[in-house]
Write an enzyme that holds these catalytic residues in place. Structure first.
Site, PDB file in Angstrom:
ATOM      1  N   ASN A  93      11.346   0.261   3.278  1.00 32.28           N
ATOM      2  CA  ASN A  93      10.235   1.205   3.216  1.00 32.28           C
ATOM      3  C   ASN A  93       9.209   0.991   4.323  1.00 32.28           C
ATOM      4  OD1 ASN A  93       8.159   3.042   1.760  1.00 32.28           O
ATOM      5  ND2 ASN A  93       7.111   1.059   1.863  1.00 32.28           N
ATOM      6  N   TYR A  97       9.128   9.100  15.515  1.00 31.73           N
ATOM      7  CA  TYR A  97       9.267   8.746  14.102  1.00 31.73           C
ATOM      8  C   TYR A  97      10.504   9.410  13.504  1.00 31.73           C
ATOM      9  CZ  TYR A  97       8.375   9.067   9.069  1.00 31.73           C
ATOM     10  OH  TYR A  97       8.497   9.020   7.697  1.00 31.73           O
ATOM     11  N   ARG A 122       0.839  -1.202   0.000  1.00 30.64           N
ATOM     12  CA  ARG A 122       0.000   0.000   0.000  1.00 30.64           C
ATOM     13  C   ARG A 122       0.868   1.244   0.000  1.00 30.64           C
ATOM     14  NH1 ARG A 122      -2.421   0.538   4.982  1.00 30.64           N
ATOM     15  NH2 ARG A 122      -0.842  -0.813   5.908  1.00 30.64           N
TER      16      ARG A 122
END
Length: 250
Positions: free
Chosen positions: A85, A156, A12
């Site tokens: 990723n 993050y 996705r």
């Protein structure tokens, strides 16, 4: 291109855009997914089984990564490029992001595992075949937020910043074997699952702040990944290449 690219977390969002661009340019692609089996298999049906395979694996789990790399190598004969990723459990939601005083170390650990541990597992597992062939490319997806924290996504951003040190050390040590390692740092992408909760005001602020007056798209980043996967980029290693419309300039 006659190269096979393993893209983690690619059923996705940005990962999907990357595998589509790679396949369009003639690469074979390994679509790694964790929960989105239907989306991954749909991608394979679009790209064709001769060009793509979908393999389930939690990239934070070394045993599952071992099985992932083994199956992908058996299917296509070898892996030439790895794209780190996968994004584990994070949403770009400025309204729900915890302040620094509210964060726990577990919040940080989750992102460190999802980013650095996952990259470590995949890269260390695939490196032996890269060394044997004296060729290979490692591409990790970073973020421009470490330079310009428009929203302070502490855990993050910290984990993604760590990818740069991880990557440059690999580039320095393994360049002698023809192995390249680079980071592609995109801006906040419009739109992926992770950024679907980002407010329009944030996107507008970013667009007005960039020289190109636009927000980065998944396709913008995918184009850079495809370039770094190709023979045209065989002289590039140890770099953090930012794709954000000029919002941050190195």
């Amino acid at each position: 291109m006659n190269r096979t690219v393993l893209v983690t977390g690619s059923s996705r969002g940005l990962g999907s855009a990357i595998v589509k661009e790679l396949a369009q340019q003639g690469f074979k692609v390994v679509i790694n997914y964790y929960k989105s089996k239907d989306a991954a298999e749909e991608l394979v049906s679009i790209l064709g089984k001769e060009n793509a395979i979908a393999i389930c694996a939690d990239v934070t789990n070394r045993a599952e990564v071992d099985a992932l790399v083994k199956k992908a190598t058996e299917y296509f004969g070898q892996i030439d490029v790895v794209v780190n990723n996968a994004l584990v459990g994070f949403k770009f939601d400025p309204n729900k992001q915890k302040s620094f005083t509210e964060l726990t170390w577990e919040d940080y650990q989750k992102q460190l595992d999802g980013t650095l541990k996952a990259a470590f597992n995949v890269v260390q597992r695939v490196i032996p075949q890269f060394i044997e062939r004296r060729n290979g490319s490692i591409i990790s997806i970073g973020t421009n937020l470490y330079q310009n924290p428009v929203v302070p996504y502490h855990e993050y951003t910290t984990a993604k910043a760590g990818l740069i040190g991880f990557t440059r050390n690999i580039a320095a040590e393994l360049g002698q074997f023809g192995i390249r390692a680079n980071v592609v740092s995109g801006g906040l992408l419009k739109t992926t699952d992770a950024s679907s909760v980002t407010t329009p005001e944030v996107f507008d602020l970013i667009a007005q702040s960039t020289p190109l007056k636009k927000v980065t798209s998944p396709e913008d980043v995918a184009n850079m990944v495809a370039y770094l996967s190709s023979e045209n980029a065989d002289g590039i290693t140890g770099q953090n290449l930012t794709v954000d419309g000029g919002l941050t300039m190195n």
